[in-house]
Design a protein around this motif. Structure first.
Motif, PDB file in Angstrom:
ATOM      1  N   LYS A   1      58.636 -14.700  -3.069  1.00  0.00           N
ATOM      2  CA  LYS A   1      59.520 -15.302  -2.068  1.00  0.00           C
ATOM      3  C   LYS A   1      58.752 -16.253  -1.151  1.00  0.00           C
ATOM      4  O   LYS A   1      58.932 -16.267   0.065  1.00  0.00           O
ATOM      5  CB  LYS A   1      60.236 -14.225  -1.264  1.00  0.00           C
ATOM      6  CG  LYS A   1      61.163 -13.375  -2.108  1.00  0.00           C
ATOM      7  CD  LYS A   1      61.864 -12.323  -1.296  1.00  0.00           C
ATOM      8  CE  LYS A   1      62.735 -11.480  -2.225  1.00  0.00           C
ATOM      9  NZ  LYS A   1      63.357 -10.367  -1.530  1.00  0.00           N
ATOM     10  N   GLY A   2      57.845 -17.025  -1.763  1.00  0.00           N
ATOM     11  CA  GLY A   2      57.085 -18.019  -1.019  1.00  0.00           C
ATOM     12  C   GLY A   2      55.909 -17.481  -0.224  1.00  0.00           C
ATOM     13  O   GLY A   2      55.192 -18.242   0.420  1.00  0.00           O
ATOM     14  N   GLN A   3      55.680 -16.188  -0.272  1.00  0.00           N
ATOM     15  CA  GLN A   3      54.585 -15.568   0.470  1.00  0.00           C
ATOM     16  C   GLN A   3      53.491 -15.100  -0.490  1.00  0.00           C
ATOM     17  O   GLN A   3      53.794 -14.554  -1.557  1.00  0.00           O
ATOM     18  CB  GLN A   3      55.092 -14.363   1.279  1.00  0.00           C
ATOM     19  CG  GLN A   3      56.129 -14.724   2.327  1.00  0.00           C
ATOM     20  CD  GLN A   3      55.572 -15.680   3.371  1.00  0.00           C
ATOM     21  OE1 GLN A   3      54.488 -15.480   3.895  1.00  0.00           O
ATOM     22  NE2 GLN A   3      56.310 -16.746   3.642  1.00  0.00           N
ATOM     23  N   PRO A   4      52.220 -15.284  -0.112  1.00  0.00           N
ATOM     24  CA  PRO A   4      51.134 -14.830  -0.990  1.00  0.00           C
ATOM     25  C   PRO A   4      51.114 -13.313  -1.110  1.00  0.00           C
ATOM     26  O   PRO A   4      51.384 -12.606  -0.140  1.00  0.00           O
ATOM     27  CB  PRO A   4      49.874 -15.345  -0.291  1.00  0.00           C
ATOM     28  CG  PRO A   4      50.269 -15.624   1.109  1.00  0.00           C
ATOM     29  CD  PRO A   4      51.735 -15.895   1.116  1.00  0.00           C
ATOM     30  N   ILE A   5      50.823 -12.857  -2.297  1.00  0.00           N
ATOM     31  CA  ILE A   5      50.677 -11.417  -2.525  1.00  0.00           C
ATOM     32  C   ILE A   5      49.204 -11.060  -2.399  1.00  0.00           C
ATOM     33  O   ILE A   5      48.354 -11.641  -3.064  1.00  0.00           O
ATOM     34  CB  ILE A   5      51.216 -11.019  -3.915  1.00  0.00           C
ATOM     35  CG1 ILE A   5      52.720 -11.269  -3.982  1.00  0.00           C
ATOM     36  CG2 ILE A   5      50.896  -9.561  -4.209  1.00  0.00           C
ATOM     37  CD1 ILE A   5      53.345 -10.940  -5.317  1.00  0.00           C
ATOM     38  N   VAL A   6      48.913 -10.119  -1.523  1.00  0.00           N
ATOM     39  CA  VAL A   6      47.531  -9.678  -1.316  1.00  0.00           C
ATOM     40  C   VAL A   6      47.315  -8.322  -1.981  1.00  0.00           C
ATOM     41  O   VAL A   6      48.255  -7.564  -2.186  1.00  0.00           O
ATOM     42  CB  VAL A   6      47.167  -9.607   0.186  1.00  0.00           C
ATOM     43  CG1 VAL A   6      47.225 -10.980   0.820  1.00  0.00           C
ATOM     44  CG2 VAL A   6      48.073  -8.649   0.932  1.00  0.00           C
ATOM     45  N   GLU A   7      46.092  -8.070  -2.324  1.00  0.00           N
ATOM     46  CA  GLU A   7      45.681  -6.796  -2.917  1.00  0.00           C
ATOM     47  C   GLU A   7      46.398  -6.470  -4.218  1.00  0.00           C
ATOM     48  O   GLU A   7      46.652  -5.308  -4.518  1.00  0.00           O
ATOM     49  CB  GLU A   7      45.848  -5.650  -1.910  1.00  0.00           C
ATOM     50  CG  GLU A   7      45.085  -5.847  -0.623  1.00  0.00           C
ATOM     51  CD  GLU A   7      43.584  -6.085  -0.817  1.00  0.00           C
ATOM     52  OE1 GLU A   7      42.966  -5.437  -1.691  1.00  0.00           O
ATOM     53  OE2 GLU A   7      43.041  -6.941  -0.102  1.00  0.00           O
ATOM     54  N   ALA A   8      46.718  -7.471  -4.999  1.00  0.00           N
ATOM     55  CA  ALA A   8      47.290  -7.235  -6.326  1.00  0.00           C
ATOM     56  C   ALA A   8      46.158  -6.959  -7.308  1.00  0.00           C
ATOM     57  O   ALA A   8      45.012  -7.379  -7.102  1.00  0.00           O
ATOM     58  CB  ALA A   8      48.095  -8.449  -6.779  1.00  0.00           C
ATOM     59  N   ASP A   9      46.471  -6.256  -8.370  1.00  0.00           N
ATOM     60  CA  ASP A   9      45.527  -6.048  -9.464  1.00  0.00           C
ATOM     61  C   ASP A   9      45.870  -7.114 -10.501  1.00  0.00           C
ATOM     62  O   ASP A   9      46.945  -7.070 -11.114  1.00  0.00           O
ATOM     63  CB  ASP A   9      45.684  -4.646 -10.039  1.00  0.00           C
ATOM     64  CG  ASP A   9      44.679  -4.347 -11.141  1.00  0.00           C
ATOM     65  OD1 ASP A   9      43.595  -4.966 -11.157  1.00  0.00           O
ATOM     66  OD2 ASP A   9      44.987  -3.493 -11.994  1.00  0.00           O
ATOM     67  N   VAL A  10      44.991  -8.101 -10.665  1.00  0.00           N
ATOM     68  CA  VAL A  10      45.240  -9.237 -11.558  1.00  0.00           C
ATOM     69  C   VAL A  10      44.224  -9.203 -12.701  1.00  0.00           C
ATOM     70  O   VAL A  10      43.021  -9.306 -12.472  1.00  0.00           O
ATOM     71  CB  VAL A  10      45.146 -10.574 -10.793  1.00  0.00           C
ATOM     72  CG1 VAL A  10      45.380 -11.749 -11.739  1.00  0.00           C
ATOM     73  CG2 VAL A  10      46.144 -10.607  -9.635  1.00  0.00           C
ATOM     74  N   VAL A  11      44.725  -9.045 -13.925  1.00  0.00           N
ATOM     75  CA  VAL A  11      43.875  -9.003 -15.112  1.00  0.00           C
ATOM     76  C   VAL A  11      44.343 -10.095 -16.069  1.00  0.00           C
ATOM     77  O   VAL A  11      45.537 -10.250 -16.314  1.00  0.00           O
ATOM     78  CB  VAL A  11      43.938  -7.623 -15.806  1.00  0.00           C
ATOM     79  CG1 VAL A  11      43.153  -7.638 -17.110  1.00  0.00           C
ATOM     80  CG2 VAL A  11      43.412  -6.535 -14.880  1.00  0.00           C
ATOM     81  N   VAL A  12      43.380 -10.858 -16.583  1.00  0.00           N
ATOM     82  CA  VAL A  12      43.682 -11.946 -17.509  1.00  0.00           C
ATOM     83  C   VAL A  12      43.035 -11.642 -18.856  1.00  0.00           C
ATOM     84  O   VAL A  12      41.820 -11.460 -18.940  1.00  0.00           O
ATOM     85  CB  VAL A  12      43.170 -13.296 -16.961  1.00  0.00           C
ATOM     86  CG1 VAL A  12      43.456 -14.417 -17.949  1.00  0.00           C
ATOM     87  CG2 VAL A  12      43.800 -13.591 -15.602  1.00  0.00           C
ATOM     88  N   HIS A  13      43.866 -11.560 -19.895  1.00  0.00           N
ATOM     89  CA  HIS A  13      43.388 -11.394 -21.265  1.00  0.00           C
ATOM     90  C   HIS A  13      43.453 -12.763 -21.930  1.00  0.00           C
ATOM     91  O   HIS A  13      44.491 -13.428 -21.881  1.00  0.00           O
ATOM     92  CB  HIS A  13      44.251 -10.406 -22.051  1.00  0.00           C
ATOM     93  CG  HIS A  13      44.157  -9.013 -21.547  1.00  0.00           C
ATOM     94  ND1 HIS A  13      43.217  -8.130 -21.996  1.00  0.00           N
ATOM     95  CD2 HIS A  13      44.878  -8.360 -20.610  1.00  0.00           C
ATOM     96  CE1 HIS A  13      43.358  -6.982 -21.366  1.00  0.00           C
ATOM     97  NE2 HIS A  13      44.361  -7.099 -20.511  1.00  0.00           N
ATOM     98  N   LEU A  14      42.368 -13.186 -22.548  1.00  0.00           N
ATOM     99  CA  LEU A  14      42.306 -14.481 -23.210  1.00  0.00           C
ATOM    100  C   LEU A  14      42.272 -14.259 -24.724  1.00  0.00           C
ATOM    101  O   LEU A  14      41.408 -13.541 -25.226  1.00  0.00           O
ATOM    102  CB  LEU A  14      41.065 -15.251 -22.758  1.00  0.00           C
ATOM    103  CG  LEU A  14      40.989 -15.517 -21.253  1.00  0.00           C
ATOM    104  CD1 LEU A  14      39.635 -16.097 -20.878  1.00  0.00           C
ATOM    105  CD2 LEU A  14      42.106 -16.449 -20.820  1.00  0.00           C
ATOM    106  N   GLU A  15      43.216 -14.881 -25.410  1.00  0.00           N
ATOM    107  CA  GLU A  15      43.296 -14.741 -26.866  1.00  0.00           C
ATOM    108  C   GLU A  15      43.447 -16.103 -27.505  1.00  0.00           C
ATOM    109  O   GLU A  15      44.211 -16.937 -27.030  1.00  0.00           O
ATOM    110  CB  GLU A  15      44.502 -13.885 -27.260  1.00  0.00           C
ATOM    111  CG  GLU A  15      44.403 -12.452 -26.823  1.00  0.00           C
ATOM    112  CD  GLU A  15      45.597 -11.621 -27.274  1.00  0.00           C
ATOM    113  OE1 GLU A  15      46.367 -12.089 -28.148  1.00  0.00           O
ATOM    114  OE2 GLU A  15      45.754 -10.514 -26.752  1.00  0.00           O
ATOM    115  N   MET A  16      42.727 -16.308 -28.599  1.00  0.00           N
ATOM    116  CA  MET A  16      42.890 -17.532 -29.370  1.00  0.00           C
ATOM    117  C   MET A  16      44.161 -17.404 -30.191  1.00  0.00           C
ATOM    118  O   MET A  16      44.455 -16.340 -30.739  1.00  0.00           O
ATOM    119  CB  MET A  16      41.682 -17.764 -30.263  1.00  0.00           C
ATOM    120  CG  MET A  16      41.660 -19.134 -30.873  1.00  0.00           C
ATOM    121  SD  MET A  16      40.056 -19.481 -31.607  1.00  0.00           S
ATOM    122  CE  MET A  16      40.189 -21.249 -31.702  1.00  0.00           C
TER     123      MET A  16
END
Length: 157
Positions: free
Chosen positions: A63-78
């Motif tokens: 809703k236009g507000q930054p989310i703090v303290e999130a758990d963000v995981v990025v999986h990279l796949e070809m």
């Protein structure tokens, strides 16, 4: 005659494999996707090169507000090959902005699966991007913390 056809087939097969893994370059990648009220944007480096440790940026808003303290995981796949588990656990550098680093084992078409967990919500979005460069040599992979298949030697996610 049979030997000639085997050679032609081998050359054709090698050409197809190289074409599937090749890349023509990269423009700055940025995209935003919304699901369940959470906006996620993913930005790959302007020039994403195989074999280099590069930083990726993820913005997470609600809703236009930054989310703090999130758990963000990025999986990279070809897209066309399995290189095992690659990616990173992003760290918040300012409210709503998360960054992480990764080394890609080769150039080509990649997908970043960004998973965001917040209080009571979990969202995963996918983002396509390209990387330039050839397949890293086994000794280069080892120095970069990758296994011979391109997966992370010690993933933290």
């Amino acid at each position: 005659m049979k030997r000639k056809w085997v050679m032609v087939f081998a050359i054709l097969l090698a050409s197809l494999v190289l074409a599937a893994c090749g890349s023509k370059g990269q423009e700055q990648q940025s995209d935003t996707k919304n699901e369940g009220g959470i906006d996620i944007s993913f930005k790959a480096p302007e020039k994403t090169e195989a074999g280099k440790k590069l930083e990726y940026t993820i913005n997470v808003m609600k809703k236009g507000q930054p989310i703090v303290e999130a758990d963000v995981v990025v999986h990279l796949e070809m897209k066309e090959m399995d290189h095992g588990k690659n990616g990173f656990r992003a760290r918040m550098i300012e409210p709503g902005v998360y960054k992480g680093q990764a080394v890609l084992p080769m150039g080509g078409d990649w997908v970043a699966y960004v998973n965001v967990k917040t209080a009571g919500e979990e969202v995963t979005r996918s983002f396509d991007f390209k990387a330039e460069g050839d397949m890293m040599l086994p000794e280069e992979m080892k120095k970069a913390g990758l296994n011979e298949d391109g997966s992370l030697a010690n993933p933290d996610f």
